[in-house]
Design a protein around this motif. Structure first.
Motif, PDB file in Angstrom:
ATOM      1  N   ILE A  80     -25.286 -11.551 -23.796  1.00 33.21           N
ATOM      2  CA  ILE A  80     -25.995 -10.272 -23.749  1.00 33.21           C
ATOM      3  C   ILE A  80     -26.897 -10.229 -22.521  1.00 33.21           C
ATOM      4  N   ALA A  83     -24.817  -9.559 -19.582  1.00 33.34           N
ATOM      5  CA  ALA A  83     -24.372  -8.167 -19.582  1.00 33.34           C
ATOM      6  C   ALA A  83     -25.495  -7.241 -19.112  1.00 33.34           C
ATOM      7  N   THR A 147     -17.981 -11.261 -25.064  1.00 35.82           N
ATOM      8  CA  THR A 147     -19.300 -10.702 -25.337  1.00 35.82           C
ATOM      9  C   THR A 147     -19.842  -9.965 -24.115  1.00 35.82           C
ATOM     10  N   SER A 151     -20.419  -5.954 -24.126  1.00 33.59           N
ATOM     11  CA  SER A 151     -21.833  -5.573 -24.063  1.00 33.59           C
ATOM     12  C   SER A 151     -22.125  -4.793 -22.787  1.00 33.59           C
ATOM     13  N   GLU A 152     -21.563  -5.235 -21.674  1.00 28.83           N
ATOM     14  CA  GLU A 152     -21.808  -4.523 -20.422  1.00 28.83           C
ATOM     15  C   GLU A 152     -21.302  -3.091 -20.540  1.00 28.83           C
ATOM     16  N   ILE A 182     -31.128  -1.051 -25.034  1.00 30.22           N
ATOM     17  CA  ILE A 182     -30.508  -2.024 -25.938  1.00 30.22           C
ATOM     18  C   ILE A 182     -30.304  -1.434 -27.343  1.00 30.22           C
ATOM     19  N   ILE A 189     -22.787  -3.663 -28.511  1.00 28.31           N
ATOM     20  CA  ILE A 189     -23.116  -5.068 -28.274  1.00 28.31           C
ATOM     21  C   ILE A 189     -22.687  -5.913 -29.466  1.00 28.31           C
ATOM     22  N   GLY A 192     -19.137  -6.470 -29.473  1.00 21.37           N
ATOM     23  CA  GLY A 192     -18.809  -7.482 -28.472  1.00 21.37           C
ATOM     24  C   GLY A 192     -19.062  -8.892 -28.973  1.00 21.37           C
TER      25      GLY A 192
END
Lengths: 281, 267
Positions: A80, A83, A147, A151-152, A182, A189, A192
């Motif tokens: 994370i 990302a 992930t 997440s990105e 976020i 996320i 992911g």
């Protein structure tokens, strides 16, 4: 053939294709359920393996749980954080593009290669031994690219207007990321992270080389304990058992593994829906 | 084409108000593009000032010069001064985050955060630690009252901001801007995504807000400028063509370009 009848035929062919691809999944589920449910009992789930193809799979279940939990503990924050950097801070230049390309490549990397790296680097060079720690770290290599990518993507799809609104209220970029971006990206996320966890749950080659042989009779007591896991157990019994009991246990362990995997997926879905509801969609 | 300029606006003379924001030889570039050219105007305190002009004339860029939101565009750079209450906000030693606490902003499309109505308003006070938990309820209420939204939402503060209509969302965004008690409110075409009824409400709100705040409005809607702003700047390709009392701009433009734009013979 006239276009109209070709249209009809193509439509039917496509329908057959989708039916064929969709039928495979329930067939596998039913097959494993049918063959595996007979062996499932409290004893099977709570005792340790005996004489190779007898006994239960308790250490393997716990081994898998430990490995995957620890792997998530390493992989999720790192993924994370990467990302966030890639989506929010990285300048849009050649280097960033290469990092992105590299991440995508890593996601498709054959797991046996990651396992070999874990074996050479973590197990031998860093002398972590074949252990819970080495296995979990290697598994997190598997998990990371999935992930990071998801997440990105999730962070990038957060509307620019939210960021502008927050900055215009005097928030710093970091405050904006933590308080607005976020939370808004959380459903993506989570997807992911759990996509990565799903990869780790079923991974065999990596744990084989780095975590343990698979038939460990004890639940790992420390980070340096060799650790059995369900995929390894299934692999060993499926290829080397000589008795019906052994094959049965492979199916039983597969069923447990499937349920764990489904558990991860369902909790992913529930968490995702929870956040979507909180976001008001 | 005729414009309905309201009574209060007709009586206004620039001499009657004090300078709040002064642009001194302000220039802005986006990469190679010279987006604002030698801007020299004074935005007056406690009135509504409109920046109008065709798309791409630089009116939004000029607005964002007041809270330095152009800073977040990597290729943007500027020269010159922007003074707020006599202090150059482009100077070194200026904390841009403190500046933006004093200059609220409302955007083109309503952009509430994906949170509850309450949390949208509480966001900035909590961020800047300006409120104790107990005061927060009061701040939320006052901000929503300030944006003429309180009566419509007071029983559903925990609902998602997205459950509001577009016009209500925009008023929520205005309330959010009021939550940290700024002195200036920037509005970047705040009605362009709204229906006529919601637009009327926001315009009425602007007239109220200027009692306490200095309001700067970007609009491409000439009628809107004539309805709500004491002073109007007409911009074209990065330059201020004419700036003065709205009445003079609309009834007695000095520049041919302004007259053409006002009368719709433009382009």
């Amino acid at each position: 053939m006239n276009p109209v009848s070709r249209e009809k035929i193509m439509k039917r062919l496509l329908l057959i294709a989708v039916a064929l691809s969709l039928i495979i999944l329930p067939v596998i589920l039913i097959w494993v359920g049918y063959n595996g449910s007979g062996i499932i009992s409290i004893e099977f789930l709570t005792s340790r393996p005996r004489l190779f193809e007898y006994g239960g799979i308790y250490p393997q279940i716990m081994g898998s749980v430990y490995l995957v939990s620890l792997c998530t503990l390493f992989g999720a924050p790192l993924g994370i954080a990467s990302a966030i950097y890639l989506a929010e801070y990285a300048p849009d230049n050649r280097i960033t593009q290469s990092v992105r390309f590299f991440t995508e490549t890593l996601a498709g990397m054959p797991s046996i290669v990651i396992g070999l790296f874990g074996l050479e680097f973590l197990v031998f060079y860093l002398q972590l031994k074949t252990s819970l720690l080495a296995g979990a770290i290697s598994l997190s290599f598997m998990m990371l690219p999935w992930t990071i990518r998801a997440s990105e993507e999730a962070i990038k799809t957060v509307p620019q207007e939210y960021r502008a609104a927050s900055l215009a209220l005097g928030a710093t970029k970091w405050q904006t990321i933590v308080n607005v971006v976020i939370p808004a990206a959380m459903p993506g996320i989570l997807t992911g992270v759990l996509l990565g966890v799903g990869k780790a749950v079923g991974e065999t080659a990596v744990v084989w080389l780095t975590a343990g042989s698979g038939l460990e009779a004890f639940v790992p007591r420390s980070l340096s304990s060799p650790t059995g896991s369900l995929p390894m157990y299934i692999y060993l019994l499926a290829t080397q058992a000589h008795t019906v009991e052994g094959v049965q246990r492979a199916y039983g362990a597969s069923l447990v593994l499937l349920i764990m995997f489904l558990g991860v997926s369902v909790s992913a879905l529930m968490a995702r829906n929870y956040y979507l509801r909180r976001l008001g969609n | 084409m005729s414009y309905q300029i309201n009574e209060e606006l007709l009586r206004f003379r620039p001499k009657m108000a004090q300078d709040k924001v002064i642009f001194n030889d302000f220039n802005l570039w986006y990469g190679e593009k010279h987006a604002l050219i030698d801007i020299n105007i004074a935005v007056k305190s406690n009135i509504v000032t409109a920046f109008m002009g065709p798309s791409g004339c630089g009116k939004s860029s000029l607005l964002r010069g007041i809270n330095r939101m152009n800073d977040i565009i990597p290729v943007a750079r500027s020269t010159g001064e922007v003074l707020i209450d006599g202090k150059n906000i482009m100077g070194s030693g200026i904390n841009v985050y403190d500046l933006r606490k004093r200059v609220g902003m409302v955007f083109q499309r309503p952009n509430p955060f994906p949170m509850s109505i309450y949390d949208n308003i509480a966001y900035a006070p909590l961020l800047h630690d300006v409120a104790e938990e107990e005061e927060l309820d009061k701040i939320v209420e006052n901000s929503l009252r300030g944006a003429a939204l309180w009566d419509e939402v007071k029983d559903r503060l925990d609902d998602s901001a997205f459950s509001l209509s577009g016009g209500q969302q925009q008023r929520l965004c205005i309330a959010r801007a009021l939550s940290i008690n700024p002195d200036i409110i920037l509005m970047d075409e705040p009605c362009s995504a709204l229906d006529p009824i919601a637009t009327i409400k926001i315009e009425a709100l602007m007239r109220e807000l200027k009692e306490k705040y200095t309001v700067v409005l970007v609009t491409h809607n000439l009628q809107q400028a004539a309805r709500v702003s004491e002073m109007t700047a007409f911009m074209y390709i990065g330059e201020i063509i004419e700036f003065g009392a709205t009445r003079d701009i609309f009834e007695n433009p000095r520049e041919e370009l302004t007259e053409k734009y006002i009368t719709g013979r433009f382009g």
